[in-house]
Write a protein that holds these residues in place. Structure first.
Motif, short mmCIF file in Angstrom:
data_model
loop_
_atom_site.label_atom_id
_atom_site.label_comp_id
_atom_site.label_asym_id
_atom_site.label_seq_id
_atom_site.Cartn_x
_atom_site.Cartn_y
_atom_site.Cartn_z
N GLU A 122 2.10 2.06 11.63
CA GLU A 122 2.39 0.63 11.79
C GLU A 122 3.90 0.37 11.65
OE1 GLU A 122 -1.77 1.22 10.78
OE2 GLU A 122 0.11 1.85 9.83
N ALA A 123 4.33 -0.74 12.23
CA ALA A 123 5.75 -1.08 12.19
C ALA A 123 6.24 -1.30 10.77
CB ALA A 123 6.01 -2.32 13.05
N ALA A 124 5.37 -1.78 9.90
CA ALA A 124 5.77 -2.07 8.52
C ALA A 124 5.71 -0.83 7.62
CB ALA A 124 4.88 -3.17 7.94
N GLN A 125 5.28 0.32 8.17
CA GLN A 125 5.21 1.53 7.37
C GLN A 125 6.61 2.13 7.22
OE1 GLN A 125 2.87 3.07 5.71
NE2 GLN A 125 0.89 2.40 6.50
N VAL A 126 6.97 2.48 6.01
CA VAL A 126 8.27 3.08 5.73
C VAL A 126 8.03 4.40 5.00
CG1 VAL A 126 10.47 2.85 4.53
CG2 VAL A 126 9.41 0.85 5.60
N THR A 127 8.60 5.49 5.54
CA THR A 127 8.51 6.78 4.86
C THR A 127 9.57 6.85 3.79
OG1 THR A 127 7.65 7.88 6.85
CG2 THR A 127 8.62 9.28 5.15
N THR A 128 9.15 6.87 2.55
CA THR A 128 10.09 6.85 1.43
C THR A 128 10.54 8.26 1.05
OG1 THR A 128 8.25 6.86 -0.14
CG2 THR A 128 9.13 4.71 0.54
N LEU A 129 9.59 9.21 1.02
CA LEU A 129 9.90 10.59 0.69
C LEU A 129 9.07 11.51 1.57
CD1 LEU A 129 9.98 10.55 -3.24
CD2 LEU A 129 11.94 10.75 -1.71
N SER A 130 9.59 12.70 1.82
CA SER A 130 8.87 13.69 2.63
C SER A 130 8.80 15.00 1.86
CB SER A 130 9.57 13.90 3.98
OG SER A 130 10.91 14.33 3.77
N GLY A 131 7.99 15.92 2.38
CA GLY A 131 7.85 17.21 1.73
C GLY A 131 7.00 17.18 0.47
N ILE A 132 6.07 16.23 0.39
CA ILE A 132 5.21 16.09 -0.79
C ILE A 132 3.84 16.68 -0.45
CG2 ILE A 132 4.12 14.47 -2.37
CD1 ILE A 132 6.45 12.61 -1.96
N ALA A 183 0.85 -1.20 0.00
CA ALA A 183 0.00 0.00 0.00
C ALA A 183 0.89 1.24 0.00
CB ALA A 183 -0.92 0.00 1.22
N TRP A 184 0.67 2.12 -0.97
CA TRP A 184 1.35 3.41 -1.05
C TRP A 184 0.33 4.49 -0.69
CZ3 TRP A 184 6.52 4.21 -2.42
CH2 TRP A 184 7.21 3.10 -2.90
N SER A 185 0.72 5.40 0.19
CA SER A 185 -0.20 6.44 0.63
C SER A 185 0.56 7.70 1.01
CB SER A 185 -1.05 5.96 1.81
OG SER A 185 -0.22 5.61 2.90
N LEU A 186 -0.14 8.82 1.04
CA LEU A 186 0.44 10.11 1.42
C LEU A 186 -0.21 10.57 2.71
CD1 LEU A 186 2.29 12.52 0.71
CD2 LEU A 186 0.36 13.51 -0.53
N ARG A 187 0.61 10.77 3.74
CA ARG A 187 0.12 11.22 5.04
C ARG A 187 1.02 12.32 5.58
NH1 ARG A 187 -0.82 5.60 5.36
NH2 ARG A 187 -3.00 5.05 5.85
N ASN A 188 0.42 13.49 5.80
CA ASN A 188 1.15 14.61 6.40
C ASN A 188 2.43 14.93 5.64
OD1 ASN A 188 -0.80 14.77 8.50
ND2 ASN A 188 0.28 13.18 9.66
N TRP A 229 5.28 10.37 1.87
CA TRP A 229 4.86 9.29 0.99
C TRP A 229 5.34 7.98 1.61
CZ3 TRP A 229 6.64 7.55 -4.46
CH2 TRP A 229 5.56 6.97 -5.14
N GLN A 230 4.40 7.14 2.04
CA GLN A 230 4.72 5.94 2.80
C GLN A 230 4.41 4.67 2.01
OE1 GLN A 230 2.39 6.74 6.41
NE2 GLN A 230 4.28 7.27 7.47
N ARG A 231 5.17 3.64 2.33
CA ARG A 231 4.95 2.32 1.72
C ARG A 231 4.78 1.29 2.84
NH1 ARG A 231 8.02 -2.31 0.32
NH2 ARG A 231 7.33 -3.32 -1.61
N TRP A 232 3.69 0.54 2.73
CA TRP A 232 3.41 -0.54 3.68
C TRP A 232 3.36 -1.85 2.91
CZ3 TRP A 232 -0.72 -4.00 3.83
CH2 TRP A 232 -0.82 -4.79 4.98
N ALA A 233 4.04 -2.86 3.43
CA ALA A 233 4.08 -4.16 2.77
C ALA A 233 3.71 -5.24 3.79
CB ALA A 233 5.46 -4.44 2.19
#
Length: 245
Positions: free
Chosen positions: A139-149, A103-108, A111-115
């Motif tokens: 969640e523990a599996a959430q990874v912030t890939t990019l910020s400032g989007i 799951a790719w999503s944008l929060r605050n 840009w986060q990726r959850w697998a």
């Protein structure tokens, strides 16, 4: 006969006055300050260049991961293989241990990726699919890939043009017989199919499946004040593998 008078060597020697010494020290201090300013400017330029390079490399690696997810899309026929609801993109992809949901999503502005963990049964995949709709972003599996989007968009290429991924795609009917769809493996999920269940749920039925697009496009808009070091819009077009179309 008169002898010439002897002159003392000290009479011809002349030292520096205090004013001359102070002027020399002032000149040296000015030159040292100019040299330090130049060195400091070089160091700052190097730091800025390294920071931008690291930011660019991170953006490239993030898009490479996104493209890898798209290239590994797996239509299990148990859950939708690729769905975008305007906020979250859910992708069912094949992995070494079976099939996993990404799951790719944008929060605050992030840009986060959850697998999810890889699974081999349709029931487990359906449970993970329901869980992905309740993600909070911490969640523990959430990874912030990019910020400032500030915004991200996702488009699909169908027919001869790009369209909004939230619009209805081409639908085909898939018949389930005995709980097996497509070319499901004995473990429950195969490369192109999955078991639909057992008992009444596994009885012969027909469901609608959305055909995968021939290409996808992701567009990221960076906030210049977001602290990421990037600004403007970044677009990446990805051609979907023919075997998944």
């Amino acid at each position: 006969m008169r002898r010439p008078a002897l002159r003392s060597p000290r009479l011809g020697a002349r030292g520096f006055t205090l004013i001359e010494v102070l002027v020399a020290l002032l000149i040296l201090s000015v030159m040292a300050g100019m040299a330090w300013t130049g060195v400091d400017a070089l160091l700052r330029s190097r730091q800025v260049a390294e920071s931008r390079l690291n930011t660019t490399l991170r953006a490239q690696s993030t898009l490479a991961q996104f493209e890898a997810d798209m290239n590994a899309v797996c239509d299990t026929l148990a859950v939708p293989p690729l769905v975008f609801d305007g906020a979250t993109l859910r992708v069912t992809r094949s992995s070494a241990g079976g099939v996993q949901l990404v799951a790719w999503s944008l929060r605050n502005g992030r840009w986060q990726r959850w697998a999810s963990p890889a699974v081999t049964h349709a029931s487990d995949l359906s449970e993970i699919w329901l869980k992905s709709m309740q993600l909070l972003g911490n969640e523990a599996a959430q990874v912030t890939t990019l910020s400032g989007i500030s915004q991200w968009q996702f488009f699909t290429f169908r027919g001869n043009g790009w369209s909004n991924a939230q619009s209805s795609g081409d639908q085909v009917q898939n018949a389930f017989n005995g709980g097996v769809a497509g070319t499901a493996s004995s473990s429950g999920i195969g490369k192109t199919g999955a078991t639909a269940g057992t008992g009444a749920a596994g009885a012969a039925s027909t469901i609608a499946r959305t055909l995968l697009p021939t290409g996808v496009r992701v567009r990221l808009t960076f906030d210049p004040d977001g602290g990421s070091g990037l600004s403007g819009t970044l677009t990446r077009d990805i051609l979907m593998p023919p075997q998944y179309q």
